[in-house]
Design an enzyme around this catalytic site. Structure first.
Site, PDB file in Angstrom:
ATOM      1  CE  LYS A   1       4.357 -12.064   1.106  1.00 37.67           C
ATOM      2  NZ  LYS A   1       4.160 -10.640   0.744  1.00 37.67           N
TER       3      LYS A   1
ATOM      4  CE1 TYR B   1       6.255 -14.838  -0.572  1.00 32.87           C
ATOM      5  CE2 TYR B   1       4.708 -16.577  -0.004  1.00 32.87           C
ATOM      6  CZ  TYR B   1       4.986 -15.388  -0.649  1.00 32.87           C
ATOM      7  OH  TYR B   1       3.999 -14.742  -1.360  1.00 32.87           O
TER       8      TYR B   1
ATOM      9  CB  THR C   1       4.320 -13.129 -10.723  1.00 31.94           C
ATOM     10  OG1 THR C   1       4.417 -14.094  -9.653  1.00 31.94           O
ATOM     11  CG2 THR C   1       3.016 -12.353 -10.584  1.00 31.94           C
TER      12      THR C   1
ATOM     13  CB  ILE D   1       2.731   0.904  -5.780  1.00 32.70           C
ATOM     14  CG1 ILE D   1       1.289   1.420  -5.751  1.00 32.70           C
ATOM     15  CG2 ILE D   1       2.754  -0.608  -6.015  1.00 32.70           C
ATOM     16  CD1 ILE D   1       0.572   1.318  -7.087  1.00 32.70           C
TER      17      ILE D   1
ATOM     18  CG  ASN E   1       3.309  -5.485  -4.930  1.00 35.10           C
ATOM     19  OD1 ASN E   1       2.576  -6.470  -5.029  1.00 35.10           O
ATOM     20  ND2 ASN E   1       4.268  -5.227  -5.815  1.00 35.10           N
TER      21      ASN E   1
END
Length: 242
Positions: free
Chosen positions: A152, A148, A184, A6, A81
């Site tokens: 993505k 971003y 987050t 991860i 991630n």
């Protein structure tokens, strides 16, 4: 033995994923820039590197291969991630350096780590998976989020292309997962944006004030369930909200 690697495993969703997979008996390796203060009998190792230092990343994957060289591996999973929102500004106001950092971490690193995973770790287990953490921003443009959004969108295509290239291996799957709007540090940064730079900032402030953000543990649980059930098709893109 099942192994999961991860990235960004010391914070947010990554940290919750590390804990969740350990709880389920997976051997877990975390790769992140900062240390994760966590111990568990299935927490195999953590490597403290910046994954955009690509030569260091290659060395890490070779070390992981050595760690499990004597193990009877049923499955190996890579979860890409780690990510960053970058500067939140109109494209003409972005610094060149920040654009590069965002694309390198959000897209270049997952491509390179996927390459390393397929060449170094995939041959060590019968079954393998590459899981890419995506975003609703991969399909919906957001004012001030150009790097971003683009990165993505690239993650979605990475997932599909790897699936195509590995289609002859019936024991391999790739998957993109959109984890929802999660509470987050990235969300904190978004809420601190000015309306001039991010026109929807009030919407995200309201989501926080109305307790409508997912916890990292909730998203990690949903992600684990999807992987555990394993009912998706390789190359799919899933949203945990659906």
């Amino acid at each position: 033995m099942k192994l999961v690697v991860i990235t960004g495993g010391s914070k947010g969703i990554g940290k919750s994923l590390v804990k969740r997979f350990c709880e389920e008996g997976y051997s877990v390796v975390s790769i992140s820039r900062t240390k994760l203060d966590f111990s568990h009998r299935f927490f195999l190792s953590q490597f403290l590197i910046d994954i955009t230092s690509f030569e260091k990343a290659e060395n890490v994957f070779k070390k992981i291969a050595d760690l499990v060289s004597q193990s009877n591996l049923k499955q190996i999973i890579l979860i890409n991630n780690a990510g960053r929102i970058g500067e939140i500004k109109k494209v003409e106001h972005l610094s060149f350096g920040d654009i590069s950092k965002t694309i390198d971490l959000n897209l270049s690193a997952p491509i390179i780590l996927s390459s390393l995973f397929l060449s170094i770790l995939k041959p060590k287990a019968k079954s393998s998976r590459i899981i890419n953490i995506s975003s609703g921003a991969s399909q919906s443009p957001y004012y001030g989020w150009v790097a971003y959004c683009c990165s993505k969108a690239g993650i979605e295509m990475l997932t599909k292309t790897i699936s195509m290239e590995q289609s002859e291996d019936v024991f391999f799957k790739s998957l993109s997962i959109k984890p929802g709007v999660v509470d987050t540090q990235m969300q904190e940064k978004i809420r601190q944006s000015s309306p001039q730079d991010f026109k929807e900032v009030d919407k995200f402030i309201q989501l926080k004030n109305q307790s409508r953000l997912y916890s990292a543990d909730f998203s990690a649980e949903k992600i684990f369930k999807i992987l555990d059930e394993d009912s998706y098709e390789s190359g799919d893109s899933l949203d945990i909200r659906n």
